[in-house]
Write a protein that holds these residues in place. Structure first.
Motif, PDB file in Angstrom:
ATOM      1  N   SER A  20      -6.206  38.073 -14.673  1.00 27.14           N
ATOM      2  CA  SER A  20      -7.643  37.755 -14.731  1.00 27.14           C
ATOM      3  C   SER A  20      -8.449  38.964 -15.163  1.00 27.14           C
ATOM      4  O   SER A  20      -9.386  38.850 -15.956  1.00 27.14           O
ATOM      5  N   ARG A  21      -8.059  40.106 -14.653  1.00 28.90           N
ATOM      6  CA  ARG A  21      -8.825  41.314 -15.002  1.00 28.90           C
ATOM      7  C   ARG A  21      -8.707  41.625 -16.480  1.00 28.90           C
ATOM      8  O   ARG A  21      -9.664  42.029 -17.127  1.00 28.90           O
TER       9      ARG A  21
ATOM     10  N   SER B 166     -14.005  33.344 -16.334  1.00 26.97           N
ATOM     11  CA  SER B 166     -13.460  34.170 -15.248  1.00 26.97           C
ATOM     12  C   SER B 166     -13.028  33.260 -14.111  1.00 26.97           C
ATOM     13  O   SER B 166     -12.002  33.486 -13.464  1.00 26.97           O
ATOM     14  N   LEU B 167     -13.789  32.198 -13.896  1.00 30.72           N
ATOM     15  CA  LEU B 167     -13.436  31.226 -12.860  1.00 30.72           C
ATOM     16  C   LEU B 167     -12.155  30.477 -13.244  1.00 30.72           C
ATOM     17  O   LEU B 167     -11.267  30.242 -12.415  1.00 30.72           O
TER      18      LEU B 167
ATOM     19  N   ARG C 135      -9.118  32.691 -12.899  1.00 27.79           N
ATOM     20  CA  ARG C 135      -8.832  33.168 -11.545  1.00 27.79           C
ATOM     21  C   ARG C 135      -7.743  32.326 -10.885  1.00 27.79           C
ATOM     22  O   ARG C 135      -6.961  32.814 -10.094  1.00 27.79           O
TER      23      ARG C 135
ATOM     24  N   ASN D 203     -10.747  39.106 -18.333  1.00 26.43           N
ATOM     25  CA  ASN D 203     -12.181  39.372 -18.178  1.00 26.43           C
ATOM     26  C   ASN D 203     -12.659  40.498 -19.085  1.00 26.43           C
ATOM     27  O   ASN D 203     -13.800  40.506 -19.545  1.00 26.43           O
TER      28      ASN D 203
ATOM     29  N   GLU E  21     -29.975  35.810 -15.006  1.00 26.88           N
ATOM     30  CA  GLU E  21     -29.973  34.622 -15.864  1.00 26.88           C
ATOM     31  C   GLU E  21     -31.105  33.656 -15.515  1.00 26.88           C
ATOM     32  O   GLU E  21     -31.510  32.832 -16.326  1.00 26.88           O
TER      33      GLU E  21
ATOM     34  N   PHE F 101     -23.015  35.800 -21.021  1.00 29.27           N
ATOM     35  CA  PHE F 101     -22.734  35.711 -19.588  1.00 29.27           C
ATOM     36  C   PHE F 101     -22.241  34.332 -19.182  1.00 29.27           C
ATOM     37  O   PHE F 101     -21.303  34.221 -18.396  1.00 29.27           O
TER      38      PHE F 101
ATOM     39  N   ARG G 181     -18.666  34.029 -19.854  1.00 24.35           N
ATOM     40  CA  ARG G 181     -17.900  34.965 -19.028  1.00 24.35           C
ATOM     41  C   ARG G 181     -17.713  34.401 -17.639  1.00 24.35           C
ATOM     42  O   ARG G 181     -16.636  34.467 -17.039  1.00 24.35           O
ATOM     43  N   PHE G 182     -18.779  33.837 -17.094  1.00 21.65           N
ATOM     44  CA  PHE G 182     -18.700  33.268 -15.744  1.00 21.65           C
ATOM     45  C   PHE G 182     -17.684  32.132 -15.714  1.00 21.65           C
ATOM     46  O   PHE G 182     -16.810  32.088 -14.850  1.00 21.65           O
TER      47      PHE G 182
ATOM     48  N   TYR H 150     -14.646  45.209  -9.019  1.00 17.55           N
ATOM     49  CA  TYR H 150     -14.747  43.867  -8.444  1.00 17.55           C
ATOM     50  C   TYR H 150     -15.090  43.986  -6.964  1.00 17.55           C
ATOM     51  O   TYR H 150     -14.840  45.025  -6.346  1.00 17.55           O
TER      52      TYR H 150
ATOM     53  N   SER I  21     -14.710  36.875  -8.782  1.00 20.18           N
ATOM     54  CA  SER I  21     -14.114  37.046 -10.112  1.00 20.18           C
ATOM     55  C   SER I  21     -15.064  37.748 -11.085  1.00 20.18           C
ATOM     56  O   SER I  21     -14.732  37.925 -12.251  1.00 20.18           O
ATOM     57  N   LEU I  22     -16.255  38.131 -10.607  1.00 15.77           N
ATOM     58  CA  LEU I  22     -17.184  38.859 -11.475  1.00 15.77           C
ATOM     59  C   LEU I  22     -17.281  40.302 -11.008  1.00 15.77           C
ATOM     60  O   LEU I  22     -17.189  40.596  -9.811  1.00 15.77           O
TER      61      LEU I  22
ATOM     62  N   TYR J 257     -13.688  43.080  -4.321  1.00 14.62           N
ATOM     63  CA  TYR J 257     -12.620  43.445  -3.395  1.00 14.62           C
ATOM     64  C   TYR J 257     -12.361  44.948  -3.399  1.00 14.62           C
ATOM     65  O   TYR J 257     -11.692  45.491  -2.520  1.00 14.62           O
TER      66      TYR J 257
ATOM     67  N   VAL K 143      -8.598  39.941  -7.186  1.00 15.61           N
ATOM     68  CA  VAL K 143      -8.527  39.360  -8.532  1.00 15.61           C
ATOM     69  C   VAL K 143      -7.218  39.827  -9.161  1.00 15.61           C
ATOM     70  O   VAL K 143      -6.939  41.028  -9.190  1.00 15.61           O
TER      71      VAL K 143
END
Lengths: 235, 855
Positions: free
Chosen positions: B469-470, B488-489, B492, B473, A112, B481, B484-485, A136, A100-101, A138, B465
């Motif tokens: 979600s896109r 996004s989870l 999803r 995001n 980080e 960050f 965002r993490f 992404y 998803s990132l 994929y 995805v």
């Protein structure tokens, strides 16, 4: 060259119901800083076990592991987490990108953890993915995904990069490109790289080759000439 | 197929928390459904048979005797000989004055009202009312009985005394245990009151110094909701009692008399106690509002009136019906809410399993297995969940129905039917969730298995995805960050997000509902009792006469309902009135400007009473102002009987119910032809009103009822304490639901993201940080869903209130204080963080080696 790791009579035994399985038996060695080290061996030879022990993911049944003269085998869980965060990077056969990132965000995941990370933008450029930064996983090929993984591992500027079968899922051409990249990074950042593989041709690009079989080290060889990744003959 | 099933069963063991969550929700929904419905079944079955067996009245009415027309000279002679034998000299003189009137009628309002009081005092009105009722009973097919009662207050206790009449046909008393009283000192009381006050049959029960021996426990069927007095509107089992005594004992009881007439129709009525009102149209001959209702039709007769007893008795008998309807509705809604959430969770579990097993499925499909047989193997979860949950829920529901029934019975006096096992609930408990969960998960599985084998076998085929979600995001990229993490989870998996949001929204609705209810009650208590300096409100059954006395601790108030005929503005132009054809009743109140306890407050809380120095002044309420677009200077013209009364608007009081107006008492009394000092109500702090025993006989007979404002406030506040206590129970219950559901979701999140969690551990992220990034991702959604539930519930309640109160002009404040809203949110979030905390343990156990596994 300074020694980074020292393994002193390491044993690793797994209990399986009534039988004991000896994954590693009396392994002792020293690994120097800044080298590319290839650990070679067939399936079940103990090379992944050794990677796990060096990285603190697992602990030995017997023996000592020293990293910069500090006993890794005696670290508590929180100390091991810090050890990995501050010193190590990882590349896996199955890439392990976060779906998803985006590419950029996957690399930031590594950033980080560091107090003095490398530039994400520079790394993206160095791995040749400038035009894919907002894609992404994929949407990428296997080789591209592995390059993202390399960038993610290197962004925190680790002392050691562990690579577990980095080319295992790639074809020859792509695999060589990935190895080329690793070599370039080693030249540029002097990151120690420990590559675990069953592909013998990769040994030719290493400074030190460790051959393992049935949990024992059968040979440690220091190459006098180091081949470029592009020149490797694929097995 | 067999192998697929075996594989599915093995998988069950690994997903204990998820299965436990499904079983819990099915069990809870079924327990509530079966428990509520079983309790109500027992009550409802018995309730309707009780109404029939005890021949509960169909209607209670009043009869309006017109003393200017309905009494003849020979009637008066008869009454003088029989009823009026012991009248005083003054009363005799009045009766002679009445005789003169009957010989030569000249309308005298005051005299006629006084005659009415006299007839009622000596019960001479009974014969007149009997005559009127007898003239109607053939046409309307009813029999009737006069109902008598006396209300007594003894310290904090309120007791309704009823005489035992062996031969009465309507509202026959019901013996619970023991016997009905025969002797003068025998008494039967409510069993609930006896239990709360540690009394049993054979004990002595003392009321106002009189000792009675308890011979039995009994119910009065016209007191199913035992509203004894408006001083204690909410039934208090400990302090409210119904006491049945012999006729001799009843005559000796000193209390507030309450007489009404109970009708029993000779044709079947549906016992639903609903009022069918048809609005008259130009086409119909009969514009009566009761034309279509055979029970209420009699109210169209001039002599028959709907008095306070009509509504009160109807309420006492039928209140339980609302409980049936509302509780069944609650159980049904709760059932479907929890089943919906269970379905969503099952769908997510099924989807995840199919995702995890896509390679195997791809192989099976390429070997020739069709998707129908593969999908069938995924039915194991819903079948096991609904079977186990349904059976457990049924058992718990059966056990729980006993305390539920007891709670309901603590507010009502009606016998309870014996429990009978109803297997239809068991089949519903099993098959409703089984069918709903299985059907939907099967359809979802079929949908997901539609892909071709190659597509399933393709590596990374599960990594895509979705578009939503896109898009999210892209918006997310503005944040640091860490966020965002997390988000996004969260985005999803829309399914899990949907479950968390729906759960939070629905539990938010529940919490907000009880908080608004509490706020409403507290507000109504404050509003009702704000500025009340008097302790007693004494309502007379007739006019009485007295000047204002500044040395007395009492205000004398005159209250009459008078029809409004016309409105003119200050220039003399007529203002339109709605509903021209109907008589619009205005509640007029006559006040002295020296009143100590009664205030007329405007919106700014200024007391306007001084404006009533002007005899022609009227202060109307805000509701009337809005309805008729009134301004200061407008003139209101009323006609009462044949009397014209016109007043000029001088101000507006901040009351929002009905149409009311305040006028100078002396002026109003004179205008009504009642002399210059008539009154109907006393507002007082005089201690003598604490008990009827303190009053002299003459004063006592004039009083219809006494409201003790302190007792009323205490009664309501006591019930409010119970209600407020239940708020925390509801918040706790809602929080537990959130806890269970979030725990299940968090468990699924950990499972789904095992590889990511392992990777983060390998990379060197601390467990706490990983938990924050992977588990604690729903906080803003829970907060937003809860905040949305506040206006949603307010909107729903306002719509319901508007539908119910409709034409009744009443403003009900539907608000929630920020602090209480915050408490509700805190409750939800605490449950959420506990669930996350519990799931952290699972997260911490994820081994690092998972990241190293090769696919």
């Amino acid at each position: 060259m300074k020694n980074l790791y020292k393994l002193d009579h390491i044993y690793k035994t797994y209990k399986n119901y009534d039988t004991d399985y000896h994954a590693l038996e009396d392994v002792s060695l020293e690994l120097s800083e800044g080298e590319i080290i290839v650990v070679l061996g067939p399936s079940g030879s103990g090379k992944s076990t050794m990677l796990n022990l060096l990285s603190g993911i697992d602990s030995p049944s017997k023996g000592h592991i020293l990293f910069e003269d500090i006993r890794v085998d005696q670290m508590k869980a929180t100390e091991l987490t810090e050890y990995r965060a501050n010193n190590l990077g990882f590349i896996f056969q199955s890439y392990n990108l976060i779906p998803s990132l985006t590419v950029k965000e996957n690399i930031e995941l590594g950033k980080e953890l560091s107090t003095a990370p490398l530039s994400v933008k520079d790394l993206i450029q160095q791995v040749g993915l400038e035009s894919h930064a907002s894609k992404y996983p994929y949407q990428l090929s296997g080789g591209q995904m592995q390059r993202v993984a390399i960038a993610r591992a290197l962004v925190k500027n680790p002392k050691v990069l562990f690579c577990d079968e980095p080319t295992g899922a790639l074809d020859e051409e792509t695999g060589k490109k990935v190895l080329e990249l690793l070599q370039d990074m080693n030249d540029k950042y002097h990151t120690t790289m420990i590559i675990v593989t069953h592909n013998p041709s990769i040994a030719d690009m290493a400074h030190t080759v460790i051959r393992m079989n049935s949990g024992k080290i059968v040979e440690i060889k220091h190459n006098k000439t180091i081949k470029k990744a592009s020149e490797l003959r694929w097995a | 197929m067999k192998l697929l099933l075996l594989n599915a069963i093995k998988g069950l063991r690994k997903k204990k928390i998820q299965m436990a969550g499904i079983i819990f929700m099915v069990m809870l929904s079924m327990a509530v459904y079966v428990g509520m419905n079983s309790a109500i079944d027992r009550l409802e079955t018995r309730y309707y048979s009780y109404l029939e067996e005890q021949n509960v009245e169909d209607l209670s009415i009043g009869v309006a005797v017109d003393y200017s027309k309905d009494v003849s000279l020979s009637d008066l002679d008869y009454f003088l000989e029989h009823q009026f034998q012991n009248v005083t000299e003054e009363e005799h003189a009045l009766l002679e004055q009445y005789r003169l009137y009957l010989e030569n009628p000249v309308y005298d309002v005051k005299m006629l009202y006084t005659i009415q009081s006299l007839f009622e005092k000596y019960e001479a009105d009974i014969d007149l009312k009997t005559r009127i009722l007898d003239s109607l009973k053939e046409e309307y097919q009813f029999v009737y009985e006069f109902e008598r009662s006396k209300t007594v207050s003894d310290d904090k206790k309120l007791i309704k005394f009823l005489p035992y009449e062996e031969n009465n046909q309507i509202n026959q008393l019901y013996l619970v245990e023991g016997a009905f009283p025969k002797g003068e000192n025998e008494i039967a009381i409510l069993s609930g009151y006896a239990k709360k006050n540690h009394l049993k049959i054979g004990d002595t029960y003392t009321v106002l110094g009189e000792n009675y021996t308890i011979v039995g426990f009994a119910y009065a069927p016209d007191y199913i909701y035992p509203l004894i007095s408006f001083s204690m509107p909410i039934f208090d089992e400990t302090n409210n009692n119904i006491a049945i005594v012999s006729e001799t004992a009843y005559q000796k009881v000193v209390g507030v008399k309450d007489n009404s007439i109970a009708l029993d129709y000779q044709f079947p009525t549906n016992r639903k106690f609903e009022i069918t009102v048809s609005v008259g149209t130009e086409e119909t001959e009969n514009n009566s509002p009761f034309a279509d209702d055979p029970v209420m039709r009699i109210l169209d007769e001039d002599k028959v009136v709907m008095d306070i007893n009509t509504i009160t008795r109807l309420g006492r008998i039928s209140a339980l019906q609302m409980e049936f309807a509302s509780n069944r509705l609650f159980a049904e809604c709760f059932l479907y809410l929890l089943l919906t959430i269970s379905v969503l969770i099952i769908v997510i579990i099924t989807k995840k399993r199919i995702d995890d097993e896509r390679l195997q499925i791809g192989v099976l499909k390429s070997l020739g297995y069709n998707r129908f047989s593969i999908a069938a193997s995924y039915l194991v979860y819903p079948i096991v969940g609904s079977l186990v949950g349904g059976i457990l829920g049924y058992i718990i529901g059966i056990i729980a129905h006993y305390p539920i029934a007891n709670v309901l019975l603590s507010f009502y006096t009606v016998p309870l039917e014996n429990y009978q096992l109803d297997l239809s609930y068991l089949s519903k408990a099993i098959f409703t969730p089984m069918i709903s969960l299985s059907l939907l998960s099967y359809l979802i599985a079929l949908f997901m298995l539609r892909k071709k084998p190659l597509a399933l076998l393709k590596e990374g085929s599960n990594l895509k995805v979705n578009l939503f979600s896109r898009i999210v995001n892209k918006i997310n990229s503005l944040f640091p960050f860490h966020y965002r993490f997390k988000y996004s989870l969260a985005f999803r998996s829309l399914g899990k997000l949907l479950i968390v949001t729906i759960t939070s929204f629905c539990t938010g609705l529940l919490i907000v509902l009880v908080l608004i209810g509490s706020n409403l009650f507290n507000h109504m208590i404050e509003e009702s009792f704000a500025g009340i300096d008097y302790r007693y409100l004494v309502m007379l059954g007739q006019f009485d006469y007295k000047d204002a006395n500044e040395y007395e601790e009492a205000d004398y108030v005159l209250s009459v309902s008078v029809p409004l005929k016309e409105i003119k503005d200050k220039n003399g132009n007529i203002k339109p009135i709605e509903k021209e054809d109907e008589e619009i009743q205005f509640a007029l109140t006559g006040l002295d400007t020296t009143a100590q306890y009664v205030r007329i407050l405007d919106k700014e809380e200024h007391n306007l009473i001084d404006r009533l120095d002007d005899d022609e002044a009227i202060i109307v309420n805000e509701n009337a102002k809005e309805l008729y677009n009134l301004e200061v200077g407008d003139q209101l013209h009323f006609v009462y009987e044949t009397i014209d009364m016109t007043y000029t608007v001088v101000g507006f009081s901040s009351e929002f119910m009905g149409r009311s107006g305040y006028i100078n008492r002396e002026a109003m009394s004179t205008d009504l032809g009642l002399g210059n000092n008539a009154y109907t109500t006393i507002y007082s702090n005089q201690e003598k009103y604490e008990s009827y025993k303190n009053l002299d006989a003459e004063e006592a007979t004039k009083i219809a009822y006494i409201l003790n404002m302190n007792d009323m406030r205490e009664n309501i506040e006591k019930q409010m304490d119970r209600f407020n206590g239940s708020i925390y129970i509801v918040i706790a219950f809602a929080s537990i639901m959130v806890l269970v559901i979030i725990s299940v979701i968090a468990n699924i999140v950990v499972e789904e993201n095992k590889k990511t969690i392992s990777l983060l551990k390998v990379m060197g992220y601390k467990n706490r940080k990983i938990s924050s990034m992977v588990l604690n991702i729903y906080t803003p959604f829970i907060i937003v869903a809860y905040l949305l539930s506040i206006p949603a519930m307010i909107g729903i309640l306002k719509a319901i209130v508007n539908a119910i109160v409709g034409d009744i002009e009443i403003t009900i404040p539907i608000t929630i204080s920020p602090i209480m809203a915050g408490i509700g949110l805190v409750g939800l979030l605490v449950a959420y963080y506990i669930a996350i905390g519990l799931s952290k343990r699972v997260l911490n156990k994820v081994p690092l080696a998972v990241a190293l596994k090769r696919e």
